[in-house]
Structures are given as C-alpha cells and as structure tokens.
Design an enzyme around this catalytic site. Structure first.
Site, mmCIF file in Angstrom:
data_model
loop_
_atom_site.group_PDB
_atom_site.id
_atom_site.type_symbol
_atom_site.label_atom_id
_atom_site.label_comp_id
_atom_site.label_asym_id
_atom_site.label_seq_id
_atom_site.Cartn_x
_atom_site.Cartn_y
_atom_site.Cartn_z
ATOM 1 N NE ARG A 1 21.156 31.852 44.990
ATOM 2 C CZ ARG A 1 22.087 30.915 44.848
ATOM 3 N NH1 ARG A 1 23.321 31.149 45.225
ATOM 4 N NH2 ARG A 1 21.759 29.731 44.354
ATOM 5 N NE ARG B 1 28.809 38.366 46.884
ATOM 6 C CZ ARG B 1 28.914 37.058 47.171
ATOM 7 N NH1 ARG B 1 27.837 36.373 47.463
ATOM 8 N NH2 ARG B 1 30.080 36.470 47.174
ATOM 9 C CD GLU C 1 30.545 28.696 44.740
ATOM 10 O OE1 GLU C 1 31.065 29.176 45.773
ATOM 11 O OE2 GLU C 1 29.425 28.178 44.708
ATOM 12 C CB SER D 1 28.217 24.775 44.069
ATOM 13 O OG SER D 1 28.111 24.146 45.308
ATOM 14 N NE ARG E 1 28.778 34.188 41.176
ATOM 15 C CZ ARG E 1 28.972 33.881 42.464
ATOM 16 N NH1 ARG E 1 29.544 32.726 42.783
ATOM 17 N NH2 ARG E 1 28.602 34.706 43.409
#
Length: 424
Positions: free
Chosen positions: A260, A275, A350, A353, A392
């Site tokens: 990403r 991130r 988070e 998801s 994460r």
RNA sequence: GGAGCGGUGGCUGAGUGGUCGAAAGCGCCGGAUUGCUAAUUCGGUGAUGGGGUCAAACCUAUCCGCAGGUUCAAAUCCUGUCCGCUCCGCCA
C-alpha cells in the site's frame, strides 16, 4: 457496481444511499440516458436484422444486376446500423461511467454517519491488561529484543519498509500457520496467491490503480499491480466464471503480501508496524448465493473473534457507519485490538475488517452461479475478511503480553509454532 | 528472451467466406422399454441484452479468447493483443 435496472427502478433509494455514503454523484441522469439508449438499441437491432436478411438473399440472386442492387442495399443498411450502434455505445459509455462511481447499497442496520459513528457491537474474551509498570510500545519492545530493523528497511526500500528479525520472524510465521490451519479446519481451502494482479481485476474488486489518490503500486509499462490485499486475487480467481450453485458457498483462505502506498496518510499515526507499505496477511474470502451472504458475514466476523480470542488479545467489534464504508461494501465489521502503546495510555487499533460486498464485485468481475434446472444465472455474493494481518497482530500481542521484566508471553495458540512460551 | 503451435458450447472435438449458435461424442434433463442401482432407444439440453407474458410460450439482436480491420456477409481472411502448450536459452 449496481444493476442498471435496479438503479432505474429505485432511483430515490439510490440517491439517498449516495448521500449517506457521502458520495457526490448524480444518478438521476441515467434515467433519460437509458431511455435514449434503448431507442438507439432498438433502431440498431432493426437495421441489423434488415441487413442480415438482405445478405441472405445475395447468394440466391437471379443475375448479376439483381446481386449488385442487393449488395448496395446491404451496404447502406450496414452503414445506418453502424451509426445507430455508435450512438448507442456512446450513451452506454456515459451510463457506465456514472454507475461505476456509485457505491453499493447499504445494509439497513448500518449506523448513519462517519468515522466516529461506528456502533460498538461486542468485546472479546480477553480483558484489557492492567500493568503495574509503565508499558512500552511495540517499537520499544522490538528494540529490547532486536525484533525489527526500520532503519535498514528505509535504506533498502524507503520509509515504511522494515525487516523482521529473530523472534518476530517466528511470530510472523506462527500467526500465518495458526490462521491457515484454523481456517483449513473449518472448511476453507488454503491458497497462496499471486502478489501482482492485472488492472481490470483490481477495478473489478473496486480498487482504482490510477490517479494521485491511489493506494496501489503499479509496475511501469505493464497491466500489473502489486496487490493491496489478497481479496483482489481471491475474488479475481473466479472472474468470468459460472459456479455451480451446489458448490456454494465457496470458501478460500489466501496468504499474500499486501502493498500500500499510503498516499495521503503522511502524518497519521505512522510509528512502527502500524502503517507500513508492505505486510503479510491471511485473508478469508467467500463466494455465496445471495441468500447466504448475511449469515456468512456473521460467520466471518465470528471467526475473526475466535482467532483474536485465541491470541488472547483484547478487542472490540464495531459496525462501520455508512459514511465510512468503501464503495463495494454493503456492511463492514472491524475488530479493533487494544494497543497499550498507542497514544498516551493505549488506543483501539484496527486489526481486521470483514465486508459483505453482495453482488457489487461479482457484477464487475462477472462471477455467476448456475442452479440446475433453473433458467439463467445469478450473480454470486462476495465477502472478505482478515484472518490475520501479521504486522498489526504482532503489535497487539507484543504490547498486551509484555511483562514487568521486559519479556513477552507468547499466546498458547502460537507456542507450537514459535517454539517457546516467552520472548526475551 | 528466441522458434513453433493453439485458444470453438458443461467437457472432448469437427468446422478455411453465406443455409453455422455451430457436426459428432460425452455429460445432463425428460419419456419409452426391459422383472430389477445397469443396458437399449426417442426427444430435449448455452449465455447475455431488448421486446412480450401474471408467469411461460414466443419474437429479436449479440456471443466461436479479447479488440480492431476487410466484405453486402467472418468461427472461417488480415492486424494487434492476452492467455496456454512444446522446444531452445536463462534461472530459484
């Protein structure tokens, strides 16, 4: 992508939905466009039919003169048909452009509002830890045990990349092993996936690889892009295919790297592993019949809960508000793990998801199902959910399981793969 | 990367300019028949868009990897492109 007929028959609902999703668009233009599209379509079809009839007469012509007359007539009819067809195509293109910008419809239970309006649904089995010492964040824990090398990552690949080292590697692999064996045990077919995918597949899933806002790395002078998630390749696996309805639901769990660009994310909490430009993820993906998708969505959410319960990580489950949903999602649940090292005294972050995308992706990717004995085909529903994003998950494990002496307890579920009960 | 070959219906596989949505076989569905989980036989059996219908039937256009081109007419000829296979080279 919404169905054109659905849009025309439910214009008010679609407009209202766009508003609650916070999407700027004008779907009402489609009504008039579609009417003229149909008009041109019928005209083109009629001319084409006449031209076909004329062509069939040519071999039967009595003499050369008659043949020449028919050929000329055919030529004119084809030209007229091409003109009508071109007009139809142009209008169709306009309609497609409008429709492709529209988000999916929204589940009636989804809360209204934006990022802060998510509804808290439930909590995991593990309580938030209470430390009788000052807890460290995962970056500090990593330094203590030589788990990460962010500086070397930046030297080699730039900011946002990293090396995992030592027990972090074991932990990373253990999380993958744990998630895959767990899912394989409950009916998911494990697959490893390509880390690059063609542009049209990304677009089918709902990613836009072009433009300044893109989250996607693309390979220059090719149609290939580094995937941001295995959702792309798992969904793409069945692109253009018709699945026997008896084989639904089709459950896959895919292992991939995820890339990403994080364009526009500069300045947001970016310390450590939270991130980053590359991470590893085990993703769940389901192709279901339309009737199965709501229940499957609950199942994916429950599996995520089971996984994080087994990792002994405190978390909450939220139902994402309409304005915070991505385009393809009909409803989205997130698991947010408690991360004691985030912010001043810990924050939710988070970690997973799961989305029900109903037929939105299936329509773009053209994934259908065929029921024996029933005429025609249906678009399937697609759902995706994170089993484990290892970066994460590691943050949550390291920060929640740290002990006063600086060591970190390894969750029981991972011990067989890590090969030890304590790091440090 | 070089050379060659190929992509046709659920599958196998014919088909080099018109009567081909497309032979044949397999599979599948339905019927018949035979005293029996089989054989034989007859028929049917693709998708998408548009129209039509309460729903069907039905009518119509499109689809032979994809996109263009030639032609009155393309599965068939031409170009590009993607994918696959074989051989060579390289390589974990």
């Amino acid at each position: 992508m919404l169905d054109r007929k659905f849009l025309i028959e439910n214009l008010d609902a679609v407009i209202k939905n766009c508003a609650s999703r916070g999407v700027q668009c004008d779907p009402s233009a489609v009504i008039a466009l579609d009417a003229s599209r149909l008009e041109k379509l019928k005209l083109a079809e009629d001319l084409n039919r006449q031209a076909n009839e004329t062509s069939k007469l040519i071999p039967k012509a009595k003499d050369n003169d008659e043949r020449q007359v028919l050929i000329e007539k055919g030529r004119e009819l084809r030209a007229a048909k091409d003109a009508a067809q071109a007009e139809q195509d142009a209008i169709d293109q306009q309609i497609s452009e409008i429709i492709s910008e529209l988000p999916n419809m929204t589940h009636p239970d989804v809360p209204e509002g934006g990022e802060d309006d998510a509804k808290e649904l439930s909590f995991g089995k593990t309580a938030k830890p209470e430390f009788d010492f000052q807890p460290l964040d995962h970056v500090a824990i990593g330094e203590k045990h030589d788990l990460f090398d962010f500086e070397a990552g930046a030297r080699v690949s730039g900011s946002g990349f990293y090396f995992l080292k030592n027990d972090a590697v074991l932990l990373d692999l253990a999380l993958q092993q744990f998630a895959i064996s767990k899912l394989a045990g409950v009916g998911f077919t494990p697959v490893t996936t390509p880390d690059l995918a063609l542009t049209h597949i990304l677009q089918g899933i709902g990613f836009n690889p072009r433009g300044p806002e893109t989250q996607i790395y693309s390979v220059e002078d090719t149609e290939l892009n580094l995937v941001g998630t295995a959702e792309i390749t798992l969904g793409g696996m069945m692109a253009g295919q018709t699945i026997d309805a008896a084989d639904l639901p089709l459950l896959l769990c895919g292992l991939s790297h995820c890339f990403r660009t994080e364009a526009g994310a500069a300045g947001r909490a970016s310390k450590g592993l939270y991130r980053v430009h590359q991470f590893t993820k085990v993703e769940m993906f389901a192709f279901t019949s339309p009737e199965q998708s709501d229940a499957m969505h609950d199942r994916l959410r429950d599996l995520e809960c089971e996984i994080f319960d087994a990792l002994e990580v405190p978390y909450r489950v939220i139902d994402t508000a309409a304005g915070d949903l991505g385009g393809p999602a009909y409803r989205k649940f997130d698991l947010e793990a408690w991360m004691p090292g985030r912010g001043d005294s810990g924050q939710w972050g988070e970690v997973t998801s799961t989305s029900n995308c109903t037929d939105y992706q299936a329509r773009r990717l053209n994934v259908r199902s065929k029921q024996a004995g029933k005429k025609g085909t249906d678009f399937v529903h697609t759902l995706n959910g994170t089993a484990v994003a290892t970066g994460r998950a590691m943050i949550a494990i390291l920060e929640n399981h740290q002990q006063a002496d600086g060591s970190v307890k390894v969750p029981k579920a991972l011990q067989p793969w890590v090969g030890k009960a304590v790091i440090g």
